[in-house]
Scaffold this motif. Structure first.
Motif, PDB file in Angstrom:
ATOM      1  N   LEU A 405       0.851  -1.194   0.000  1.00  0.00           N
ATOM      2  CA  LEU A 405       0.000   0.000   0.000  1.00  0.00           C
ATOM      3  C   LEU A 405       0.880   1.235   0.000  1.00  0.00           C
ATOM      4  CD1 LEU A 405       0.108   1.024   3.236  1.00  0.00           C
ATOM      5  CD2 LEU A 405      -1.462  -0.864   3.481  1.00  0.00           C
ATOM      6  N   ASP A 406       0.271   2.381  -0.377  1.00  0.00           N
ATOM      7  CA  ASP A 406       1.031   3.634  -0.447  1.00  0.00           C
ATOM      8  C   ASP A 406       0.051   4.805  -0.408  1.00  0.00           C
ATOM      9  OD1 ASP A 406       3.318   5.236  -0.652  1.00  0.00           O
ATOM     10  OD2 ASP A 406       3.025   5.470  -2.817  1.00  0.00           O
ATOM     11  N   PHE A 407       0.379   5.837   0.405  1.00  0.00           N
ATOM     12  CA  PHE A 407      -0.422   7.058   0.473  1.00  0.00           C
ATOM     13  C   PHE A 407      -0.027   8.012  -0.654  1.00  0.00           C
ATOM     14  CE2 PHE A 407      -1.412   6.110   4.983  1.00  0.00           C
ATOM     15  CZ  PHE A 407      -2.765   6.427   4.969  1.00  0.00           C
ATOM     16  N   HIS A 408      -1.010   8.739  -1.155  1.00  0.00           N
ATOM     17  CA  HIS A 408      -0.750   9.771  -2.158  1.00  0.00           C
ATOM     18  C   HIS A 408      -0.169  10.987  -1.455  1.00  0.00           C
ATOM     19  CE1 HIS A 408      -1.284  12.623  -5.427  1.00  0.00           C
ATOM     20  NE2 HIS A 408      -1.645  11.625  -6.233  1.00  0.00           N
ATOM     21  N   SER A 409       0.910  11.555  -2.009  1.00  0.00           N
ATOM     22  CA  SER A 409       1.572  12.693  -1.358  1.00  0.00           C
ATOM     23  C   SER A 409       0.754  13.971  -1.465  1.00  0.00           C
ATOM     24  CB  SER A 409       2.961  12.914  -1.966  1.00  0.00           C
ATOM     25  OG  SER A 409       2.842  13.146  -3.363  1.00  0.00           O
ATOM     26  N   GLY A 410       0.040  14.158  -2.585  1.00  0.00           N
ATOM     27  CA  GLY A 410      -0.755  15.368  -2.750  1.00  0.00           C
ATOM     28  C   GLY A 410      -2.158  15.251  -2.192  1.00  0.00           C
ATOM     29  N   PRO A 412      -3.693  13.132   0.640  1.00  0.00           N
ATOM     30  CA  PRO A 412      -3.401  12.140   1.697  1.00  0.00           C
ATOM     31  C   PRO A 412      -4.574  11.236   2.064  1.00  0.00           C
ATOM     32  CG  PRO A 412      -3.575  14.352   2.621  1.00  0.00           C
ATOM     33  CD  PRO A 412      -3.618  14.517   1.147  1.00  0.00           C
ATOM     34  N   HIS A 413      -5.761  11.501   1.482  1.00  0.00           N
ATOM     35  CA  HIS A 413      -6.896  10.623   1.769  1.00  0.00           C
ATOM     36  C   HIS A 413      -6.990   9.463   0.785  1.00  0.00           C
ATOM     37  CE1 HIS A 413      -8.302  13.610  -1.167  1.00  0.00           C
ATOM     38  NE2 HIS A 413      -9.126  12.671  -1.602  1.00  0.00           N
ATOM     39  N   LEU A 414      -6.152   9.453  -0.256  1.00  0.00           N
ATOM     40  CA  LEU A 414      -6.153   8.374  -1.240  1.00  0.00           C
ATOM     41  C   LEU A 414      -5.081   7.355  -0.887  1.00  0.00           C
ATOM     42  CD1 LEU A 414      -6.642  10.295  -4.611  1.00  0.00           C
ATOM     43  CD2 LEU A 414      -8.356   9.111  -3.226  1.00  0.00           C
ATOM     44  N   LEU A 415      -5.455   6.092  -0.925  1.00  0.00           N
ATOM     45  CA  LEU A 415      -4.556   5.009  -0.527  1.00  0.00           C
ATOM     46  C   LEU A 415      -4.604   3.925  -1.596  1.00  0.00           C
ATOM     47  CD1 LEU A 415      -2.738   4.150   1.871  1.00  0.00           C
ATOM     48  CD2 LEU A 415      -4.708   2.981   2.830  1.00  0.00           C
ATOM     49  N   ALA A 416      -3.455   3.708  -2.269  1.00  0.00           N
ATOM     50  CA  ALA A 416      -3.351   2.658  -3.286  1.00  0.00           C
ATOM     51  C   ALA A 416      -2.957   1.350  -2.621  1.00  0.00           C
ATOM     52  CB  ALA A 416      -2.333   3.042  -4.345  1.00  0.00           C
ATOM     53  N   VAL A 417      -3.611   0.245  -3.055  1.00  0.00           N
ATOM     54  CA  VAL A 417      -3.424  -1.057  -2.415  1.00  0.00           C
ATOM     55  C   VAL A 417      -3.238  -2.114  -3.498  1.00  0.00           C
ATOM     56  CG1 VAL A 417      -4.486  -2.800  -0.932  1.00  0.00           C
ATOM     57  CG2 VAL A 417      -4.821  -0.387  -0.424  1.00  0.00           C
ATOM     58  N   GLY A 418      -2.303  -3.058  -3.255  1.00  0.00           N
ATOM     59  CA  GLY A 418      -2.114  -4.210  -4.133  1.00  0.00           C
ATOM     60  C   GLY A 418      -2.473  -5.493  -3.404  1.00  0.00           C
ATOM     61  N   PHE A 419      -3.161  -6.418  -4.107  1.00  0.00           N
ATOM     62  CA  PHE A 419      -3.667  -7.644  -3.494  1.00  0.00           C
ATOM     63  C   PHE A 419      -2.887  -8.865  -3.984  1.00  0.00           C
ATOM     64  CE2 PHE A 419      -7.190  -4.651  -3.524  1.00  0.00           C
ATOM     65  CZ  PHE A 419      -7.649  -4.729  -2.223  1.00  0.00           C
ATOM     66  N   TYR A 420      -3.067  -9.949  -3.245  1.00  0.00           N
ATOM     67  CA  TYR A 420      -2.395 -11.200  -3.597  1.00  0.00           C
ATOM     68  C   TYR A 420      -2.969 -11.796  -4.888  1.00  0.00           C
ATOM     69  CZ  TYR A 420      -0.127 -15.730  -2.925  1.00  0.00           C
ATOM     70  OH  TYR A 420       0.651 -16.851  -3.082  1.00  0.00           O
ATOM     71  N   TYR A 427      -8.503   3.236  -2.122  1.00  0.00           N
ATOM     72  CA  TYR A 427      -9.449   3.514  -1.043  1.00  0.00           C
ATOM     73  C   TYR A 427      -9.452   5.020  -0.775  1.00  0.00           C
ATOM     74  CZ  TYR A 427      -9.872  -1.446   0.141  1.00  0.00           C
ATOM     75  OH  TYR A 427     -10.143  -2.789   0.122  1.00  0.00           O
ATOM     76  N   ASN A 428     -10.648   5.557  -0.603  1.00  0.00           N
ATOM     77  CA  ASN A 428     -10.827   6.969  -0.274  1.00  0.00           C
ATOM     78  C   ASN A 428     -11.282   7.057   1.184  1.00  0.00           C
ATOM     79  OD1 ASN A 428     -11.331   9.684  -0.116  1.00  0.00           O
ATOM     80  ND2 ASN A 428     -12.547   9.784  -2.000  1.00  0.00           N
ATOM     81  N   LEU A 429     -10.409   7.582   2.061  1.00  0.00           N
ATOM     82  CA  LEU A 429     -10.721   7.644   3.486  1.00  0.00           C
ATOM     83  C   LEU A 429     -11.807   8.666   3.805  1.00  0.00           C
ATOM     84  CD1 LEU A 429      -7.137   7.401   5.038  1.00  0.00           C
ATOM     85  CD2 LEU A 429      -8.744   5.565   4.506  1.00  0.00           C
ATOM     86  N   LYS A 430     -12.106   9.545   2.858  1.00  0.00           N
ATOM     87  CA  LYS A 430     -13.154  10.534   3.112  1.00  0.00           C
ATOM     88  C   LYS A 430     -14.546   9.932   2.974  1.00  0.00           C
ATOM     89  CE  LYS A 430     -10.735  14.821   1.934  1.00  0.00           C
ATOM     90  NZ  LYS A 430     -10.730  16.011   1.049  1.00  0.00           N
ATOM     91  N   LYS A 431     -14.659   8.857   2.221  1.00  0.00           N
ATOM     92  CA  LYS A 431     -15.962   8.254   1.992  1.00  0.00           C
ATOM     93  C   LYS A 431     -16.226   7.182   3.045  1.00  0.00           C
ATOM     94  CE  LYS A 431     -16.151   9.042  -3.003  1.00  0.00           C
ATOM     95  NZ  LYS A 431     -16.312   8.398  -4.337  1.00  0.00           N
ATOM     96  N   TRP A 456       2.793   5.747  -5.805  1.00  0.00           N
ATOM     97  CA  TRP A 456       2.170   6.882  -6.470  1.00  0.00           C
ATOM     98  C   TRP A 456       3.237   7.698  -7.188  1.00  0.00           C
ATOM     99  CZ3 TRP A 456      -2.907   7.746  -7.116  1.00  0.00           C
ATOM    100  CH2 TRP A 456      -3.811   7.120  -6.260  1.00  0.00           C
ATOM    101  N   GLN A 457       2.859   8.297  -8.318  1.00  0.00           N
ATOM    102  CA  GLN A 457       3.730   9.183  -9.075  1.00  0.00           C
ATOM    103  C   GLN A 457       3.058  10.537  -9.249  1.00  0.00           C
ATOM    104  OE1 GLN A 457       7.102   8.436 -10.407  1.00  0.00           O
ATOM    105  NE2 GLN A 457       6.629   7.214  -8.605  1.00  0.00           N
ATOM    106  N   LYS A 458       3.827  11.472  -9.806  1.00  0.00           N
ATOM    107  CA  LYS A 458       3.258  12.798 -10.047  1.00  0.00           C
ATOM    108  C   LYS A 458       2.137  12.698 -11.084  1.00  0.00           C
ATOM    109  CE  LYS A 458       7.465  15.383  -8.974  1.00  0.00           C
ATOM    110  NZ  LYS A 458       8.480  16.327  -9.495  1.00  0.00           N
ATOM    111  N   ASP A 459       1.184  13.634 -10.989  1.00  0.00           N
ATOM    112  CA  ASP A 459       0.071  13.635 -11.937  1.00  0.00           C
ATOM    113  C   ASP A 459       0.583  13.853 -13.357  1.00  0.00           C
ATOM    114  OD1 ASP A 459      -1.441  13.365  -9.712  1.00  0.00           O
ATOM    115  OD2 ASP A 459      -2.193  15.428  -9.681  1.00  0.00           O
TER     116      ASP A 459
END
Length: 718
Positions: A405-410, A412-420, A427-431, A456-459
């Protein structure tokens, strides 16, 4: 008897006995002289000196010597090393002024001091009462002895009636004697002193105290009773038939349908005119919120306050404690355990990923899954905060285990996740939803093997958020959020050199490499590193999808982690299950530093505050902290973090702001530890010079170490 005759009689009686006593006394003196006892000038014997056989015999000089002894009022048994925390100086200080009083006996009595106010009042009251008693005695009337005087007169008259001549002669002589006796009595009365005053009453205590008694008023016992009226009750009855039952069911169905319609009803857009521009603006009214959501924020704050009080000692150590014993350890340091984070539903899952939030420094996310491909099941995503160690702030459950998993730097409520299972999700922590906002599928190009890392990378040019993922299927994929959906694009495919497989009709099929980890350069956007299961590290570019920029024969087993140095642009670090941690210069194919930790290394991480400090965890549960600037050969700290048997440490991560690290294990436990001062030393300040700070100093510090290791013939690419 005359006085002279009495004196002669006493001398006659005492003469013989006195002589015998004198002779006996002389004989006694002679006998004592013979025994060796001393006699004085007046003939009296002195005391015999008795000495114990083990007594020291001192000379005259030693006896006359003065020995000075100083008596102090200090208590020798009082502790001298009491340390208390000073909130003013924010440090532990030694307490100097200790109470030297030693109480040997205490007794609470009823005595009061004579000089106190109460004692003075009682003494004044007692003196007044004594004076009143004397006055009453003086004022009492004294009755004369009437009967005695009457009897005396009668006797005198009877005697006077029968006088004779002889009696008269004798009476004259006796009269003279009576007159003399009366004169002597008057003289004696004149010489007698006046009657003494009544002495004051002595105090009962020699320490000048006054006795005092007191009685305690005892409150009488009281009984209290209450009587209540009985609860009212009512008897009712009703007849029920089929029509009543049918009507009741129909009303219930209508109520349920109305509730469904309210849930489906969309919020109404209300138009509002802007007074300045005259334009009509529309805004969406928020839907009606239930009563629980209104108090949810207040309940969360109250829960944090309770937990801060519960873990107050740990919070104080986290904020203020600095291990003073580092001064006596030389260069070595320690890790102080702080909080432990564990959720009931994750005890049988392993910690597979840890990531700190870039905006909120106390918030971090933890991924749970399993590294054993035979024991795959569900996974969980938890988001903890240091303010509440007992329960996660957010928790999400997934059907497959979470591997990275990794947080977006710009954002911070977006979280990218990789599964097995090869999927990726956001995931959006605001929702307030338990499902991910975006998730890949077979149609959208999901991986066919476990996803081991996401970044995450730059837009991009169209300001679309994008992230990269690496998997065991050999693909490195770029995922972009376009119109609320994930669009994938293969950046590069890893090819295993020299490995081909015989296909149908004699075709040679090339095998793809298995990527396990990757990291993007901090300054050069297109440059990134990829670690594989074969132990190789590929230096790749986003611009070239068919070939690699360079290949490093790094390890003999799978590369578990690879990471660029946050300060130096050329240095990166890697760790593997072959027990080694290696530090590289990407312009040189041989490692700069190699460390053998004697067991498989699970993870390695650079520190955010120094270019020469990094930490690694091994599967035996130990954490190793290195500082190349202090010791290039051995770690400054090797400490057992995971204490339970058959448990392995899996991941380690530095906090970007505080001097703490997080360590995860295979039992779902996250341990927070604080670095001691020796593990985060700063350069010493020289006299007259200011200590330079910033990334340039860190780069120069690491470059100085690399210059000692580089071969003289190697050329650096600048």
């Amino acid at each position: 008897m005359p006085a002279k005759a009495a004196d002669k009689r006493r001398q006659g009686q005492g003469g013989p006995s006195g002589g015998k006593a004198g002779k006996a006394g002389k004989a006694g003196y002679k006998k004592r002289d013979e025994d060796g006892s001393e006699t004085g000038e007046d003939g009296l014997t002195a005391r015999t000196v008795v000495r114990s056989p083990d007594q020291l015999k001192l000379t005259e000089a030693e006896l006359k010597a003065e020995v000075t002894r100083t008596l102090t009022a200090n208590n020798p048994h009082i502790p001298r090393n009491i340390v208390r925390f000073s909130f003013k100086e924010r440090a532990y200080k030694l307490v100097d002024d200790m109470d030297q009083t030693a109480i040997h006996f205490t007794l609470n009595g009823y005595l009061i001091h004579k000089d106190s106010d109460e004692g003075r009042r009682q003494s004044i009251r007692s003196s007044i009462e004594a004076e009143q008693a004397l006055v009453e005695e003086e004022e009492a009337p004294v009755e004369p002895p009437v009967e005695a005087s009457a009897e005396e007169t009668e006797e005198a008259e009877t005697k006077g009636e029968e006088p004779t001549e002889e009696a008269e002669a004798a009476g004259q002589g006796e009269g003279e004697e009576v007159a003399e006796a009366a004169e002597e009595a008057e003289a004696a009365e004149a010489e007698e002193p006046p009657p003494p005053k009544q002495p004051e009453k002595k105090l009962a205590n020699q320490f000048n105290f006054i006795e005092r008694g007191s009685t305690i008023y005892r409150n009488p016992l009281r009984e209290k009773g209450l009587q209540t009226d009985p609860a009212p009750f009512e008897t009712f009855s009703e007849n029920v038939n089929q029509w009543c039952i049918y009507d009741a069911y129909m009303e219930e169905l209508e109520r349920m349908e109305k509730a469904k319609e309210k849930e489906k009803a969309k919020p109404v857009a209300v138009k509002k005119e802007d007074t300045q521009t005259g334009r009509k603006l529309s805004y969406v009214e928020p839907p009606h919120s239930d009563s629980l959501s209104k108090v949810a924020k207040a309940a969360k704050i109250a829960e944090r306050m309770v937990n801060l009080n519960t873990f107050d000692d740990i919070a104080q150590d986290f904020k203020y404690f600095e291990d003073a014993s580092d001064e006596f350890r030389g260069q070595e340091g320690t890790l102080l355990p702080l909080w432990k984070f564990q959720y009931e539903k994750t005890k049988k899952l392993a910690v597979t990923a840890i990531s700190w939030n870039p905006k909120y420094k106390d918030l971090f996310a933890v991924g749970y899954g399993s590294y054993d491909f035979m024991k795959q099941g569900h996974g969980m995503l938890l988001v903890y905060t240091l303010k509440n160690p007992s329960f996660p702030e957010y928790y999400f459950s997934s059907e497959s285990g979470i591997m990275c998993l990794d947080f977006h730097s710009g954002h911070p409520h977006l979280l990218a996740v990789g599964f097995y299972d090869g999927n990726v999700a956001i995931y959006n922590l605001k929702k307030a939803s338990s499902q991910p906002s975006y998730k890949s599928s077979v149609k959208s190009g999901k991986h066919t093997e476990p996803v081991w890392q996401v970044k995450w990378q730059k837009d991009d040019m169209d300001n679309n958020s994008n992230f990269f993922s690496v998997s065991s299927d050999g693909r490195i994929v770029s995922w972009t959020l376009v119109k609320n959906e994930l669009v994938h694009m293969d950046v590069i495919k890893l090819s295993a050199d020299g490995t081909t497989m015989q296909g149908p009709e004699g075709l040679q099929l090339q095998m793809l490499g298995s990527g396990t980890s990757f990291d993007f350069h901090k300054k050069i956007d297109y440059l990134f590193l990829v670690g594989t299961e074969e132990g190789k590290i590929y230096k790749c570019s986003k611009s070239y999808s068919s070939q690699f920029l360079d290949v490093f024969e790094a390890h003999h087993m799978a590369v578990d982690s690879v990471s660029w140095n946050p300060f130096h642009l050329k240095v990166f670090i890697s760790c593997s299950s072959d027990w080694t941690v290696k530090i590289w210069d990407h312009t040189i194919k041989t490692p700069m530093f190699v460390y053998d930790l004697s067991t498989a290394v699970g993870d390695v991480s650079w520190s955010p505050y120094s270019s020469t400090v990094f930490a690694a965890v091994t599967i035996d549960g130990q954490a190793h902290v290195f500082d190349l600037n202090i010791n290039k050969l051995e770690p400054l700290c090797t400490q057992l973090v995971v204490t339970r048997k058959k448990n392995k440490a899996t991941h380690i991560q530095f906090n970007p702001a505080y001097p703490i690290i997080l360590v995860g294990d295979e039992r779902g436990l996250i341990t927070c530890l604080k670095l001691s001062p020796n593990l985060r030393k700063k350069p010493k300040q020289k006299k007259g010079q200011e200590v330079k700070k910033g990334p340039e100093v860190e780069i120069a510090k690491l470059e100085k170490l690399l210059s000692l290791v580089r071969e003289p013939g190697s050329k650096e690419e600048k």
